[in-house]
Scaffold this motif. Structure first.
Motif, PDB file in Angstrom:
ATOM      1  N   GLU A  90      -6.665   4.618  -8.785  1.00  0.00           N
ATOM      2  CA  GLU A  90      -6.063   4.370  -7.472  1.00  0.00           C
ATOM      3  C   GLU A  90      -6.605   5.338  -6.431  1.00  0.00           C
ATOM      4  O   GLU A  90      -6.825   4.962  -5.273  1.00  0.00           O
ATOM      5  N   LEU A  91      -6.833   6.584  -6.817  1.00  0.00           N
ATOM      6  CA  LEU A  91      -7.409   7.565  -5.897  1.00  0.00           C
ATOM      7  C   LEU A  91      -8.730   7.052  -5.336  1.00  0.00           C
ATOM      8  O   LEU A  91      -8.962   7.079  -4.121  1.00  0.00           O
ATOM      9  N   ARG A  92      -9.589   6.562  -6.223  1.00  0.00           N
ATOM     10  CA  ARG A  92     -10.887   6.055  -5.788  1.00  0.00           C
ATOM     11  C   ARG A  92     -10.727   4.800  -4.924  1.00  0.00           C
ATOM     12  O   ARG A  92     -11.464   4.600  -3.955  1.00  0.00           O
ATOM     13  N   GLU A  93      -9.765   3.942  -5.273  1.00  0.00           N
ATOM     14  CA  GLU A  93      -9.536   2.731  -4.485  1.00  0.00           C
ATOM     15  C   GLU A  93      -9.070   3.073  -3.075  1.00  0.00           C
ATOM     16  O   GLU A  93      -9.514   2.463  -2.093  1.00  0.00           O
ATOM     17  N   VAL A  94      -8.171   4.059  -2.960  1.00  0.00           N
ATOM     18  CA  VAL A  94      -7.672   4.460  -1.642  1.00  0.00           C
ATOM     19  C   VAL A  94      -8.795   5.096  -0.826  1.00  0.00           C
ATOM     20  O   VAL A  94      -8.933   4.827   0.376  1.00  0.00           O
ATOM     21  N   GLU A  95      -9.613   5.933  -1.473  1.00  0.00           N
ATOM     22  CA  GLU A  95     -10.736   6.551  -0.759  1.00  0.00           C
ATOM     23  C   GLU A  95     -11.689   5.486  -0.215  1.00  0.00           C
ATOM     24  O   GLU A  95     -12.159   5.575   0.930  1.00  0.00           O
ATOM     25  N   GLN A  96     -11.957   4.473  -1.033  1.00  0.00           N
ATOM     26  CA  GLN A  96     -12.852   3.400  -0.596  1.00  0.00           C
ATOM     27  C   GLN A  96     -12.221   2.596   0.538  1.00  0.00           C
ATOM     28  O   GLN A  96     -12.896   2.232   1.512  1.00  0.00           O
ATOM     29  N   ALA A  97     -10.914   2.338   0.424  1.00  0.00           N
ATOM     30  CA  ALA A  97     -10.216   1.580   1.469  1.00  0.00           C
ATOM     31  C   ALA A  97     -10.196   2.348   2.785  1.00  0.00           C
ATOM     32  O   ALA A  97     -10.311   1.755   3.869  1.00  0.00           O
ATOM     33  N   ILE A  98     -10.051   3.675   2.723  1.00  0.00           N
ATOM     34  CA  ILE A  98     -10.079   4.499   3.937  1.00  0.00           C
ATOM     35  C   ILE A  98     -11.437   4.373   4.623  1.00  0.00           C
ATOM     36  O   ILE A  98     -11.524   4.224   5.850  1.00  0.00           O
ATOM     37  N   GLU A 108      -4.129   1.655  12.437  1.00  0.00           N
ATOM     38  CA  GLU A 108      -2.863   1.505  11.721  1.00  0.00           C
ATOM     39  C   GLU A 108      -3.086   1.543  10.211  1.00  0.00           C
ATOM     40  O   GLU A 108      -2.350   2.194   9.467  1.00  0.00           O
ATOM     41  N   ARG A 109      -4.145   0.859   9.760  1.00  0.00           N
ATOM     42  CA  ARG A 109      -4.476   0.835   8.330  1.00  0.00           C
ATOM     43  C   ARG A 109      -4.884   2.226   7.847  1.00  0.00           C
ATOM     44  O   ARG A 109      -4.503   2.657   6.762  1.00  0.00           O
ATOM     45  N   ILE A 110      -5.639   2.936   8.671  1.00  0.00           N
ATOM     46  CA  ILE A 110      -6.074   4.291   8.312  1.00  0.00           C
ATOM     47  C   ILE A 110      -4.866   5.195   8.102  1.00  0.00           C
ATOM     48  O   ILE A 110      -4.786   5.954   7.130  1.00  0.00           O
ATOM     49  N   GLY A 111      -3.895   5.117   9.008  1.00  0.00           N
ATOM     50  CA  GLY A 111      -2.696   5.945   8.891  1.00  0.00           C
ATOM     51  C   GLY A 111      -1.927   5.651   7.619  1.00  0.00           C
ATOM     52  O   GLY A 111      -1.485   6.573   6.914  1.00  0.00           O
ATOM     53  N   ALA A 112      -1.764   4.361   7.290  1.00  0.00           N
ATOM     54  CA  ALA A 112      -1.026   3.976   6.084  1.00  0.00           C
ATOM     55  C   ALA A 112      -1.747   4.451   4.825  1.00  0.00           C
ATOM     56  O   ALA A 112      -1.119   4.932   3.871  1.00  0.00           O
ATOM     57  N   LEU A 113      -3.075   4.334   4.825  1.00  0.00           N
ATOM     58  CA  LEU A 113      -3.848   4.748   3.648  1.00  0.00           C
ATOM     59  C   LEU A 113      -3.799   6.259   3.456  1.00  0.00           C
ATOM     60  O   LEU A 113      -3.696   6.749   2.324  1.00  0.00           O
ATOM     61  N   HIS A 114      -3.876   7.008   4.552  1.00  0.00           N
ATOM     62  CA  HIS A 114      -3.792   8.463   4.425  1.00  0.00           C
ATOM     63  C   HIS A 114      -2.410   8.893   3.937  1.00  0.00           C
ATOM     64  O   HIS A 114      -2.286   9.881   3.199  1.00  0.00           O
ATOM     65  N   ALA A 115      -1.385   8.159   4.329  1.00  0.00           N
ATOM     66  CA  ALA A 115      -0.040   8.467   3.830  1.00  0.00           C
ATOM     67  C   ALA A 115       0.022   8.250   2.318  1.00  0.00           C
ATOM     68  O   ALA A 115       0.595   9.067   1.581  1.00  0.00           O
ATOM     69  N   ARG A 116      -0.576   7.146   1.842  1.00  0.00           N
ATOM     70  CA  ARG A 116      -0.606   6.892   0.400  1.00  0.00           C
ATOM     71  C   ARG A 116      -1.454   7.939  -0.315  1.00  0.00           C
ATOM     72  O   ARG A 116      -1.118   8.388  -1.424  1.00  0.00           O
ATOM     73  N   TYR A 117      -2.542   8.342   0.314  1.00  0.00           N
ATOM     74  CA  TYR A 117      -3.429   9.358  -0.259  1.00  0.00           C
ATOM     75  C   TYR A 117      -2.668  10.665  -0.481  1.00  0.00           C
ATOM     76  O   TYR A 117      -2.846  11.343  -1.498  1.00  0.00           O
ATOM     77  N   ILE A 120      -0.207  10.337  -3.547  1.00  0.00           N
ATOM     78  CA  ILE A 120      -0.822  10.448  -4.879  1.00  0.00           C
ATOM     79  C   ILE A 120      -1.590  11.763  -5.031  1.00  0.00           C
ATOM     80  O   ILE A 120      -2.382  11.922  -5.954  1.00  0.00           O
ATOM     81  N   GLU A 121      -1.321  12.706  -4.122  1.00  0.00           N
ATOM     82  CA  GLU A 121      -1.901  14.052  -4.166  1.00  0.00           C
ATOM     83  C   GLU A 121      -3.427  14.013  -4.140  1.00  0.00           C
ATOM     84  O   GLU A 121      -4.103  14.751  -4.854  1.00  0.00           O
ATOM     85  N   GLY A 122      -3.939  13.131  -3.285  1.00  0.00           N
ATOM     86  CA  GLY A 122      -5.388  13.001  -3.171  1.00  0.00           C
ATOM     87  C   GLY A 122      -6.059  14.243  -2.622  1.00  0.00           C
ATOM     88  O   GLY A 122      -7.196  14.555  -2.988  1.00  0.00           O
ATOM     89  N   TYR A 123      -5.336  14.970  -1.746  1.00  0.00           N
ATOM     90  CA  TYR A 123      -5.944  16.151  -1.129  1.00  0.00           C
ATOM     91  C   TYR A 123      -6.158  17.285  -2.130  1.00  0.00           C
ATOM     92  O   TYR A 123      -6.989  18.156  -1.915  1.00  0.00           O
ATOM     93  N   SER A 124      -5.399  17.269  -3.230  1.00  0.00           N
ATOM     94  CA  SER A 124      -5.577  18.309  -4.255  1.00  0.00           C
ATOM     95  C   SER A 124      -6.296  17.769  -5.486  1.00  0.00           C
ATOM     96  O   SER A 124      -6.373  18.447  -6.509  1.00  0.00           O
ATOM     97  N   ASN A 544      -3.343  22.024   5.589  1.00  0.00           N
ATOM     98  CA  ASN A 544      -4.408  21.988   6.595  1.00  0.00           C
ATOM     99  C   ASN A 544      -5.033  20.603   6.684  1.00  0.00           C
ATOM    100  O   ASN A 544      -5.348  20.114   7.775  1.00  0.00           O
ATOM    101  N   ALA A 545      -5.215  19.986   5.505  1.00  0.00           N
ATOM    102  CA  ALA A 545      -5.797  18.642   5.492  1.00  0.00           C
ATOM    103  C   ALA A 545      -4.881  17.653   6.204  1.00  0.00           C
ATOM    104  O   ALA A 545      -5.339  16.797   6.972  1.00  0.00           O
ATOM    105  N   GLU A 546      -3.569  17.791   5.971  1.00  0.00           N
ATOM    106  CA  GLU A 546      -2.614  16.899   6.632  1.00  0.00           C
ATOM    107  C   GLU A 546      -2.597  17.153   8.139  1.00  0.00           C
ATOM    108  O   GLU A 546      -2.554  16.210   8.944  1.00  0.00           O
ATOM    109  N   LYS A 547      -2.660  18.441   8.524  1.00  0.00           N
ATOM    110  CA  LYS A 547      -2.689  18.784   9.947  1.00  0.00           C
ATOM    111  C   LYS A 547      -3.936  18.212  10.616  1.00  0.00           C
ATOM    112  O   LYS A 547      -3.872  17.627  11.704  1.00  0.00           O
TER     113      LYS A 547
END
Length: 631
Positions: A90-98, A108-117, A120-124, A544-547
């Motif tokens: 799912e991490l890879r799928e979200v990265e590709q979708a972003i 709008e789609r970018i915001g929703a995908l980053h929220a999901r990212y 699922i703790e994508g930033y770490s 920082n990534a979220e900011k």
């Protein structure tokens, strides 16, 4: 839950499990045990949909994410860290979708995908993948190395890391400790204890099963029986069941009495060293263990050595290494009959290199290696099975070693390793890993060595065979130098421990529990030395990534809205201009001209042309700005 209802399955015409009914609940950690070939791995194949039952039902939630360790790892150019990250699908799928949403400027789609990212703790994710790889023995410099550069054993570790990276509901692990050394085994043990999903694990490592498992599923004579508790609890219950059979009860009493007499002899001569005292406790526990394994097919012992010199082997200031590169410096060791030495150390510290020097495979780069008169070495290397001739049978291998002994005596000896009947005369090429390891051990034992150098001898051996090897090592007068990740074997066999670390070999004043504490201290020290790996740093990185993401969205949002507005206006303007162009190009408009109308149409045409030109220019500027923000 996982529900088995009157389940039967097999391989080809051979039935493996018949009429099994079991319930396995979410969050349980279940160890699958039984003889090699009893159907444990085939049960995993059933759960993965690669094998189908012959009758009955196997049910578990279809929404569950199932993780398992891949059997093959192709020689990929992909960096090792990225390969492990691919385990989180799912991490890879979200990265590709972003990436797709950013290319389409869909704010709008970018915001929703980053929220999901973030959910699922994508930033770490990279930090988590690096932590997994470090625990499995990889260094920081390995993270960016291509997968193709790693050997087969290290690719198995990469596959394991990839399976652990998956945020799974059900984790299937088949002999995960086989290619790990002790420090990686201890790390994996801790990781699996914290794993929140359902774990099904095939392992022949008694201490590992004891530490992690909440239940044991026993495969025996085509039946399944579920036991509550860890492996030791299972052994106690099984010993009680066997005791109800008169013949087995009598055999239990003989085995326990024999082992008890040996333990008392050892207790009388044991030193006060911490490891020697730990061995006494481990041997006492074996009386209980032996009672659960009296129905084993393995009944071998080490043959008495031909000679037993007072000094078997001596190292004095010996340097072990390859070419001009020293791995271990100034090694000093004096080995006498009856010595029981275990080598400890982290992966890559040089344990196997040291054993090769002891075996004479690697000559010392400097210093002294001196053999005693009559020394006979039995060396079991990690890849010992590769020396077998696949076209030859166990009997042919043994007769090649000794042409003078009667064939029936050879057959009797091989039978004690469960090579009976036709199996003794079949080519060993198709044998399983466990069967090949058994054959390699049998050939070593036949040669009657007085110094045993055993480098991971239990790889691929099932629990009954490991127990038989452990018992046989208690009886022999040969000296033993052992490298193993099997803590039960180490505890029951070794009197003294040596630590191989930082290019040196030194006596370790402690037992295996002290060694586990030492490893934990080393890992903590390494974490302290790398603040980027700390939780606080990772949390700060996520914040920082979220900011940054919020700032980026704040900059992108008005640009995207303006671009979308222009994209809606320009087609209408262009259509209106096309209609005006067509009307103004009609000669009839000029035959009896209405000057006011004509001026109005021309003025509107010019206005539209100007608006379209400016809109196109502005749209291009916005795209450049969006591309700059995306980069």
């Amino acid at each position: 839950m996982i529900l088995l209802r009157n389940l039967s399955y097999g391989r080809g015409s051979e039935p493996l499990v018949t009429d099994a009914s079991v319930q396995l609940h979410p969050g349980w950690k279940i160890g699958l045990v039984g003889a090699n070939g009893c159907g444990k791995s085939s049960f995993f194949a059933l759960l993965r949909g690669e094998l189908h039952q012959e009758s009955g039902d196997l049910e578990f939630p279809g929404a569950w994410t199932v993780a398992h360790v891949g059997q093959e790892t192709p020689a990929l150019p992909q960096p090792a860290l990225e390969f492990v990250l691919d385990g989180d699908v799912e991490l890879r799928e979200v990265e590709q979708a972003i990436a797709v949403a950013e290319a389409a400027h869909d704010g709008e789609r970018i915001g929703a995908l980053h929220a999901r990212y973030a959910e699922i703790e994508g930033y770490s994710a990279k930090a988590r993948a690096a932590e997994l790889m470090s625990g499995l023995g990889f260094s920081n410099s390995d993270f960016e190395r291509p997968v193709a550069e790693f050997s087969g054993g290290w690719r198995v570790r990469l596959n394991l890391g990839r399976a652990l990276m998956c945020r799974s509901d059900l984790l299937l692990l088949d002999e995960p400790t086989n290619h790990l050394d002790l420090d990686a085994v201890l790390w994996l043990e801790g990781w699996l204890k914290r794993y929140p999903g359902t774990l099904l694990l095939i392992s022949h490592d008694r201490d590992f099963l004891d530490a992690v498992m909440s239940h044991i599923l026993h495969f025996d004579q085509c039946r399944l029986k579920l036991y509550t508790g860890n492996y030791s609890a299972f052994e106690r219950a099984r010993a009680e069941q066997l005791a109800l059979q008169q013949a087995m009860h009598e055999k239990q009493q003989r085995e326990v009495a024999h082992l008890h007499s040996y333990i008392e002899r050892f207790r009388a001569k044991a030193t006060k060293a911490r490891q020697a005292q730990s061995r006494i406790k481990a041997l006492a526990r074996m009386e209980e263990v032996a009672a659960a394994h009296v129905d084993t097919l393995f009944t071998f012992g080490f043959r008495e050595p031909v000679a037993m010199p007072d000094t078997l082997l001596e190292l004095r200031d010996a340097v072990a290494g390859y070419g001009d590169k020293a791995v271990i410096a100034n090694a000093n060791l004096f080995i006498r009959p009856g010595e029981r030495i275990a080598l400890l150390g982290r992966n890559g510290a040089g344990k196997s290199t040291l054993v090769k020097m002891l075996a004479g495979v690697l000559p010392p780069l400097s210093g002294l290696r001196r053999e005693g008169k009559g020394l006979s070495i039995g060396y079991f290397a990690q890849h010992q099975v590769e020396s077998l001739r696949p076209e030859e049978s166990p009997l042919q291998h043994l007769m090649r070693l000794d042409k003078t002994t009667r064939e029936q005596d050879h057959r009797n000896f091989l039978g004690s390793f469960d090579f009976r009947g036709e199996m003794a005369t079949q080519p060993c090429g198709p044998f399983s890993g466990g069967e090949k390891s058994r054959l390699a051990l049998a050939l070593l034992i036949w040669q009657r060595p007085n110094l045993l150098l055993l480098d991971e001898p239990t790889n691929h051996l099932d629990l009954d065979m490991r127990e038989a090897l452990t018992l046989a090592l208690q009886e022999t007068d040969a000296a033993v130098v052992l490298v193993s990740h099997d803590r039960h074997l180490l505890r029951t066999t070794a009197d003294s421990l040596y630590l191989v670390d930082a290019g040196k070999m030194t006596p370790f004043e402690g037992d295996l529990d002290d060694y586990a504490n030492w490893l934990a201290e080393q890992r903590n020290a390494a974490s302290s030395a790398m603040p980027d790996e700390s939780k606080a740093a990772r949390r700060e990185a996520r914040e920082n990534a979220e900011k940054n993401r919020q700032q980026l969205l704040a900059q992108r949002r008005p640009l995207v809205k303006e671009a979308e507005k222009l994209e809606k206006l320009m087609p209408g303007w262009q259509q209106e201009k096309d209609q005006l162009d067509e009307r103004l190009g009609d000669p009839a408009l000029y035959s009896n001209p209405d000057r006011t109308l004509l001026e109005s149409l021309l003025k509107r045409q010019a206005q539209l042309a100007n608006d379209i030109e400016h809109a196109e220019m502005r749209w291009l500027e916005i795209q450049e700005q969006l591309e700059g923000l995306a980069g």
